[in-house]
Structures are given as C-alpha cells and as structure tokens.
Design a protein around this motif. Structure first.
Motif, short mmCIF file in Angstrom:
data_model
loop_
_atom_site.label_atom_id
_atom_site.label_comp_id
_atom_site.label_asym_id
_atom_site.label_seq_id
_atom_site.Cartn_x
_atom_site.Cartn_y
_atom_site.Cartn_z
N GLU A 170 -34.19 30.78 60.56
CA GLU A 170 -34.88 29.92 59.59
C GLU A 170 -34.49 30.25 58.15
N CYS A 171 -34.05 31.47 57.91
CA CYS A 171 -33.65 31.90 56.57
C CYS A 171 -32.13 31.96 56.42
N SER A 172 -31.42 31.28 57.33
CA SER A 172 -29.96 31.36 57.35
C SER A 172 -29.33 29.98 57.33
N MET A 173 -28.17 29.89 56.72
CA MET A 173 -27.40 28.64 56.68
C MET A 173 -25.98 28.93 57.15
N MET A 174 -25.43 28.02 57.93
CA MET A 174 -24.03 28.10 58.35
C MET A 174 -23.27 26.98 57.67
N VAL A 175 -22.10 27.31 57.13
CA VAL A 175 -21.28 26.35 56.39
C VAL A 175 -19.93 26.24 57.09
N GLY A 176 -19.52 25.02 57.45
CA GLY A 176 -18.25 24.88 58.12
C GLY A 176 -17.79 23.45 58.27
N ASN A 177 -16.57 23.30 58.74
CA ASN A 177 -15.97 21.97 58.86
C ASN A 177 -16.22 21.31 60.21
N SER A 178 -16.70 22.07 61.19
CA SER A 178 -16.90 21.53 62.53
C SER A 178 -18.37 21.26 62.82
N LEU A 179 -18.68 20.00 63.07
CA LEU A 179 -20.05 19.66 63.48
C LEU A 179 -20.39 20.34 64.80
N LYS A 180 -19.44 20.33 65.72
CA LYS A 180 -19.69 20.87 67.06
C LYS A 180 -19.97 22.36 67.03
N SER A 181 -19.22 23.12 66.23
CA SER A 181 -19.31 24.58 66.27
C SER A 181 -20.12 25.19 65.13
N ASP A 182 -20.07 24.58 63.95
CA ASP A 182 -20.67 25.19 62.76
C ASP A 182 -22.03 24.62 62.39
N VAL A 183 -22.32 23.42 62.85
CA VAL A 183 -23.54 22.74 62.42
C VAL A 183 -24.56 22.59 63.54
N LEU A 184 -24.20 21.90 64.60
CA LEU A 184 -25.17 21.59 65.65
C LEU A 184 -25.79 22.82 66.30
N PRO A 185 -25.00 23.83 66.70
CA PRO A 185 -25.63 24.97 67.37
C PRO A 185 -26.52 25.81 66.46
N VAL A 186 -26.17 25.91 65.17
CA VAL A 186 -27.03 26.72 64.30
C VAL A 186 -28.33 25.98 63.98
N ILE A 187 -28.27 24.66 63.92
CA ILE A 187 -29.50 23.88 63.77
C ILE A 187 -30.39 24.05 65.00
N GLU A 188 -29.78 24.01 66.17
CA GLU A 188 -30.54 24.20 67.41
C GLU A 188 -31.16 25.60 67.46
N ALA A 189 -30.48 26.55 66.84
CA ALA A 189 -31.00 27.92 66.80
C ALA A 189 -32.14 28.07 65.79
N GLY A 190 -32.35 27.06 64.95
CA GLY A 190 -33.43 27.09 63.97
C GLY A 190 -32.98 27.27 62.54
N GLY A 191 -31.66 27.29 62.32
CA GLY A 191 -31.15 27.47 60.96
C GLY A 191 -30.72 26.17 60.31
N TRP A 192 -30.02 26.32 59.20
CA TRP A 192 -29.53 25.19 58.42
C TRP A 192 -28.03 25.03 58.65
N GLY A 193 -27.59 23.80 58.84
CA GLY A 193 -26.18 23.53 59.04
C GLY A 193 -25.61 22.66 57.94
N THR A 194 -24.59 23.15 57.26
CA THR A 194 -23.96 22.40 56.17
C THR A 194 -22.53 22.07 56.55
N HIS A 195 -22.24 20.79 56.59
CA HIS A 195 -20.93 20.30 57.00
C HIS A 195 -20.06 20.06 55.77
N VAL A 196 -18.88 20.67 55.75
CA VAL A 196 -17.89 20.43 54.70
C VAL A 196 -16.64 19.90 55.41
N PRO A 197 -16.50 18.59 55.53
CA PRO A 197 -15.41 18.02 56.34
C PRO A 197 -14.03 18.42 55.83
#
Length: 233
Positions: A170-197
């Motif tokens: 909940e206090c963590s954010m993941m930043v990455g270019n892949s929705l599949k690997s960097d965004v969706l799973p960290v959101i499912e884990a309860g964190g923040w996902g930031t997509h930089v295409p």
C-alpha cells in the motif's frame, strides 16, 4: 486518505534504458538469414511460439531468445539450416550481451531526484549476469537501495519483495513500461502501478490497461514522475 509512498520500484529494460529495440534488430537478422526457407510472417509466428514455449525452460533475456531463434531455424528448415547461420545467430547473441547501455530520457534525473526522499528498488526480470552488467554500465546502481532480479513478476513476487524490505504494498509504487509485468500484478498485490509506455512492446508483454482503477497512473515519460510522487506527500 492516500498512504504516503515509502518505496518506489523501477523496472529496468525499456523503462530506464533501451532494450527491446536491440532484440528487434537481432530478429531482423534472423528473418533475413531464413528468408529463403519461409515467409516473414511465418517465421515471426514460429519464433514467438518458441519464445512462449521456452520461457519456463530458459526464462527471460538474450540467452533464451538466441536458443529460441536456433530452435526455430532448425524446425523451419527441417534440420537443413547451415551451420554458418547458427554461427551468425550465436554471434548476434554475443553482440546483444555486449551492447552499450543507452538511458531513456529523464531516467537519471528522475531516479536521482527520488533517491533523496524514498527507498528505491530495481525490480526486473532476465538473466542475472546481463542485468547486473546493464545496471553497472547505466551509472544508476548507487541510487538503488535494493536490486531484485526475478523469474516472473507476480503479485506474490511483489509481496515477497516488499516484505523483505520491510514495507507494505500500500505504501509502494512500481514504475515500468509493461502493463502485464510492472503494473497489473503490483496493483493486485495492493500497491500502485505507474505505466510509462515504451516505443514498442514485446508481444508476450501485451495486456489491457486497468483504466478506471484508482491505483493506476500513466506518464508520458519519467520526467513527470517526481511530480506524481509528490502528490502522495
């Protein structure tokens, strides 16, 4: 109330530095080598099938890619691929592993700025030796409090990483270019996902964006990341 961000995870390839364009250039060499045996579309399809099939055996990275190219060459030519072509594919792989690192725009400024106020983690997939080489050449290694090289980026993997570093999702954010690997799973884990295409995405990394999710953000480039993070203060 939004929890204050304590930890920011960064993907490496195609988030901090260019990577997929090197794979695409090598794939073009592969297609050219085998153009007399099959049509381009057929070769591309067979190679992608081999990559998908081999992930569980070889994992991500250059070595698995080269083995998949060789396997595809043998299959498509019914074993008639010349040894010289195999040699060229092996040489192409060595060139990929020695390719110089080119940082993406604003990568260094963003990482340096956020390192002053947050715990930074590099969370990436791929071959251990190659990823360590790229991080060392990037000049960014000293800004990260931890480096995690994993076989897959799953919700469980992210939770385990956050646990090891004493923070919550909940206090963590993941930043990455892949929705599949960097965004969706960290959101499912309860964190923040930031997509930089990035300019191009590997076919096996495509996924649909969680457009209306409250913990999903999209940035055009890393230059806007410090301002986004400041919104959580």
């Amino acid at each position: 109330m939004t929890a204050k961000l304590e930890t920011i995870g960064f993907d490496a390839d195609d988030t901090l530095w260019h990577n997929e364009r090197v794979f695409r250039l090598t794939q073009e060499r592969f297609l050219d080598l085998l153009r007399s045996y099959a049509e381009r579309d057929h070769l591309e399809s067979r190679l992608l099938d081999a990559e998908r099939r081999n992930l569980e055996h070889y994992g991500y990275g250059v070595k698995g890619f080269v083995l998949s190219m060789i396997e595809t060459a043998v299959e498509v030519t019914e074993g008639r691929v010349p040894s010289s072509a195999i040699g060229e594919l092996l040489a192409a792989g060595r060139e990929m592993l020695a390719h110089p690192i080119e940082l993406l725009p604003h990568a260094r400024d963003a990482v340096e700025a956020l390192a002053a106020s947050h715990e930074l983690l590099l969370i990436t997939k791929g071959d251990l030796l190659d990823q360590e080489r790229k991080l060392a050449q990037s000049g960014l290694g000293d800004f990260f409090d931890g480096v995690e090289i994993v076989s897959e980026k799953t919700p469980a993997a992210y939770k385990a990483i956050f646990d090891r570093h004493g923070v919550t999702a909940e206090c963590s954010m993941m930043v990455g270019n892949s929705l599949k690997s960097d965004v969706l799973p960290v959101i499912e884990a309860g964190g923040w996902g930031t997509h930089v295409p990035y300019e191009v995405t590997w076919d096996l990394e495509h996924a649909d964006a969680p457009k209306d999710h409250p913990r999903f953000r999209v940035l055009d480039d890393l230059g806007k990341l410090p301002d986004l993070v400041a919104e959580f203060d």
